[in-house]
Motif scaffolding. Structure first.
Motif, PDB file in Angstrom:
ATOM      1  N   UNK A   1      -1.155   3.241  -2.465  1.00  0.00           N
ATOM      2  CA  UNK A   1      -1.076   2.790  -3.852  1.00  0.00           C
ATOM      3  C   UNK A   1      -2.051   1.646  -4.072  1.00  0.00           C
ATOM      4  N   UNK A   2      -3.021   1.886  -4.959  1.00  0.00           N
ATOM      5  CA  UNK A   2      -4.021   0.870  -5.254  1.00  0.00           C
ATOM      6  C   UNK A   2      -4.493   1.036  -6.695  1.00  0.00           C
ATOM      7  N   UNK A   3      -4.836  -0.075  -7.314  1.00  0.00           N
ATOM      8  CA  UNK A   3      -5.517  -0.045  -8.603  1.00  0.00           C
ATOM      9  C   UNK A   3      -7.010  -0.194  -8.330  1.00  0.00           C
ATOM     10  N   UNK A   4      -7.758   0.871  -8.552  1.00  0.00           N
ATOM     11  CA  UNK A   4      -9.182   0.881  -8.232  1.00  0.00           C
ATOM     12  C   UNK A   4     -10.022   0.638  -9.477  1.00  0.00           C
ATOM     13  N   UNK A   5     -11.142  -0.036  -9.293  1.00  0.00           N
ATOM     14  CA  UNK A   5     -12.118  -0.222 -10.354  1.00  0.00           C
ATOM     15  C   UNK A   5     -13.349   0.613 -10.024  1.00  0.00           C
ATOM     16  N   UNK A   6     -13.725   1.492 -10.967  1.00  0.00           N
ATOM     17  CA  UNK A   6     -14.810   2.434 -10.744  1.00  0.00           C
ATOM     18  C   UNK A   6     -16.062   1.999 -11.492  1.00  0.00           C
ATOM     19  N   UNK A   7     -17.204   2.340 -10.918  1.00  0.00           N
ATOM     20  CA  UNK A   7     -18.496   2.134 -11.557  1.00  0.00           C
ATOM     21  C   UNK A   7     -19.383   3.287 -11.125  1.00  0.00           C
ATOM     22  N   UNK A   8     -19.771   4.151 -12.093  1.00  0.00           N
ATOM     23  CA  UNK A   8     -20.532   5.345 -11.733  1.00  0.00           C
ATOM     24  C   UNK A   8     -21.759   5.493 -12.626  1.00  0.00           C
ATOM     25  N   UNK A   9     -22.710   6.261 -12.115  1.00  0.00           N
ATOM     26  CA  UNK A   9     -23.916   6.612 -12.863  1.00  0.00           C
ATOM     27  C   UNK A   9     -24.145   8.105 -12.680  1.00  0.00           C
ATOM     28  N   UNK A  10     -24.953   8.693 -13.575  1.00  0.00           N
ATOM     29  CA  UNK A  10     -25.257  10.114 -13.475  1.00  0.00           C
ATOM     30  C   UNK A  10     -26.752  10.345 -13.400  1.00  0.00           C
ATOM     31  N   UNK A  11     -27.088  11.437 -12.758  1.00  0.00           N
ATOM     32  CA  UNK A  11     -28.470  11.925 -12.722  1.00  0.00           C
ATOM     33  C   UNK A  11     -28.380  13.427 -12.939  1.00  0.00           C
ATOM     34  N   UNK A  12     -28.474  13.826 -14.202  1.00  0.00           N
ATOM     35  CA  UNK A  12     -28.250  15.226 -14.522  1.00  0.00           C
ATOM     36  C   UNK A  12     -26.788  15.589 -14.318  1.00  0.00           C
ATOM     37  N   UNK A  13     -26.555  16.574 -13.459  1.00  0.00           N
ATOM     38  CA  UNK A  13     -25.185  17.011 -13.188  1.00  0.00           C
ATOM     39  C   UNK A  13     -24.621  16.394 -11.920  1.00  0.00           C
ATOM     40  N   UNK A  14     -25.249  15.328 -11.464  1.00  0.00           N
ATOM     41  CA  UNK A  14     -24.770  14.647 -10.255  1.00  0.00           C
ATOM     42  C   UNK A  14     -24.251  13.255 -10.613  1.00  0.00           C
ATOM     43  N   UNK A  15     -23.148  12.859  -9.993  1.00  0.00           N
ATOM     44  CA  UNK A  15     -22.536  11.553 -10.241  1.00  0.00           C
ATOM     45  C   UNK A  15     -22.432  10.791  -8.930  1.00  0.00           C
ATOM     46  N   UNK A  16     -22.796   9.519  -8.968  1.00  0.00           N
ATOM     47  CA  UNK A  16     -22.646   8.644  -7.812  1.00  0.00           C
ATOM     48  C   UNK A  16     -22.066   7.316  -8.280  1.00  0.00           C
TER      49      UNK A  16
ATOM     50  N   UNK B   1       0.822  -1.204   0.000  1.00  0.00           N
ATOM     51  CA  UNK B   1       0.000   0.000   0.000  1.00  0.00           C
ATOM     52  C   UNK B   1       0.855   1.251   0.000  1.00  0.00           C
ATOM     53  N   UNK B   2       2.096   1.123   0.477  1.00  0.00           N
ATOM     54  CA  UNK B   2       3.033   2.236   0.449  1.00  0.00           C
ATOM     55  C   UNK B   2       3.829   2.319  -0.839  1.00  0.00           C
ATOM     56  N   UNK B   3       3.499   1.439  -1.810  1.00  0.00           N
ATOM     57  CA  UNK B   3       4.164   1.472  -3.107  1.00  0.00           C
ATOM     58  C   UNK B   3       5.521   0.804  -3.134  1.00  0.00           C
ATOM     59  N   UNK B   4       5.806  -0.097  -2.176  1.00  0.00           N
ATOM     60  CA  UNK B   4       7.133  -0.705  -2.086  1.00  0.00           C
ATOM     61  C   UNK B   4       7.245  -2.052  -2.790  1.00  0.00           C
ATOM     62  N   UNK B   5       6.122  -2.654  -3.206  1.00  0.00           N
ATOM     63  CA  UNK B   5       6.182  -4.008  -3.765  1.00  0.00           C
ATOM     64  C   UNK B   5       5.728  -4.079  -5.217  1.00  0.00           C
ATOM     65  N   UNK B   6       5.622  -2.956  -5.883  1.00  0.00           N
ATOM     66  CA  UNK B   6       5.138  -2.975  -7.262  1.00  0.00           C
ATOM     67  C   UNK B   6       6.057  -3.808  -8.144  1.00  0.00           C
TER      68      UNK B   6
END
Length: 344
Positions: free
Chosen positions: A310-325, A127-132
């Motif tokens: 340090x992390x590789x994240x996977x995102x999943x988002x939706x929108x409702x007008x000008x709002x994102x969640x 997580x501190x980026x030492x084992x990449x």
């Protein structure tokens, strides 16, 4: 004399630290005190409280990242589920945010120091980026998280990568320490400790040497029996209409609530000839969104972050007008909530 420094931090797992300590102490007795072992912290001498059960152990010194020998980093003991302050990810993140990460980075740069981890200790370093890019192992519940940090997860009891030796689950601290005793002091001392403890090391120590195993053939997708699987996949919303990518276009200010604090991330999303493109800015660092794709009414992508860990994240988002969640997830870690609004 071979010196062993076992690092303690608030919330450490008791067995992760005590098991190697006992092995190295027994080795010192059998090797006519050719080895010394002590508990240390990144801050210096102090009482350190273990996780869950709150046992206090007195550390006698400050970690010296330039002292030749072995440094052992244990994992954390805490809640396996949830994202509260007593969860394992939160404990590891607090330890990572101290001087410990910089000290271990310095130690890994020395030619005469071996850094060993037990259980979640490898996650703390990763997580501190030492084992990449380095092979390592952790508790089986954390292997997906280890991979998400850029390390190479290896399903072995003990993984030897030269100056980095890692162990799997909690009791692997015995195996890691016994292996290091054999590696540094010889098999006769290690055998004497095994006989004293009436314990035999488990599993084969993995090293990147020798012949690589031949992998079984995998399906290529061209076999007639699975031809039906080659049909294009479509994603429909509840009203059977695909959401256009254009609803995600623009610049967004988003906040990701992680177990270790909130991250402010600016997103810039566009489409070019039907291809979704984007970039994310965190602080003064800007990176491209990896593999953005529209699925149902949601936009998905991957992103490597470096802060607060340090992390590789996977995102999943939706929108409702000008709002994102949406959510951001790494391995088995609890999903972090994303909220945001369009600024242009």
């Amino acid at each position: 004399m071979l010196t062993v420094q076992i690092v303690l931090f608030d919330g450490f797992d008791l067995l992760d630290a005590i098991a190697p300590y006992e092995v190295f102490c027994a080795a010192a007795t059998n090797a006519d005190n050719a080895l010394s072992v002590e508990f240390v912290t990144a801050e210096g001498p102090r009482a350190v409280t273990s996780g869950i059960n709150g046992v206090k152990i007195e550390a006698s010194g400050r970690l010296n990242p330039e002292r030749a020998g072995i440094i052992v980093v244990p994992g954390a003991a805490g809640d396996v589920e949830g994202d509260g302050p007593d969860s394992i990810p939160a404990i590891l993140a607090r330890a990572m945010s101290t001087e410990l990460t910089g000290m271990v980075r310095q130690a890994l740069a020395q030619k005469d120091i071996v850094v060993a981890t037990v259980c979640g200790g490898s996650l703390l370093l990763a997580m501190g980026g030492l084992l990449e890019g380095r092979p390592a192992v952790t508790h089986h519940l954390g292997m997906s998280v280890l991979e998400a940090t850029g390390a190479i997860p290896v399903s072995a009891r003990v993984v030897d990568d030269g100056n980095l030796v890692s162990g799997g689950g909690v009791t692997s601290g015995l195996d890691v320490a016994l292996y290091l005793v054999e590696r540094e002091l010889g098999p006769r001392i290690a055998l004497a400790v095994e006989q004293l403890f009436e314990f035999e090391r488990r599993g084969t120590v993995w090293r990147a040497t020798g012949m690589a195993p031949v992998r079984p053939k995998t399906w290529t997708g061209d076999e007639p029996s699975i031809a039906a699987d080659k049909a294009p996949m479509t994603y429909d919303t509840a009203d059977n209409k695909l959401t256009p990518a254009s609803v995600f276009e623009g610049d967004w200010d988003t906040t990701i609530a992680t177990p270790v604090g909130k991250m402010q991330v600016k997103l810039s999303i566009s489409t070019n000839n039907g291809v979704i493109q984007g970039k994310a800015t965190q602080g003064n660092e800007t990176v491209a969104l990896l593999n953005p794709a529209l699925q149902d009414s949601k936009l998905t992508w991957s992103l490597q972050i470096t802060k607060p860990m340090r992390l590789n994240l996977k995102f999943e988002v939706a929108t409702d007008g000008d709002h994102m969640t949406g959510i951001a997830k790494a391995g088995m870690l609890p999903a972090s909530k994303l909220t945001g609004h369009r600024v242009s």
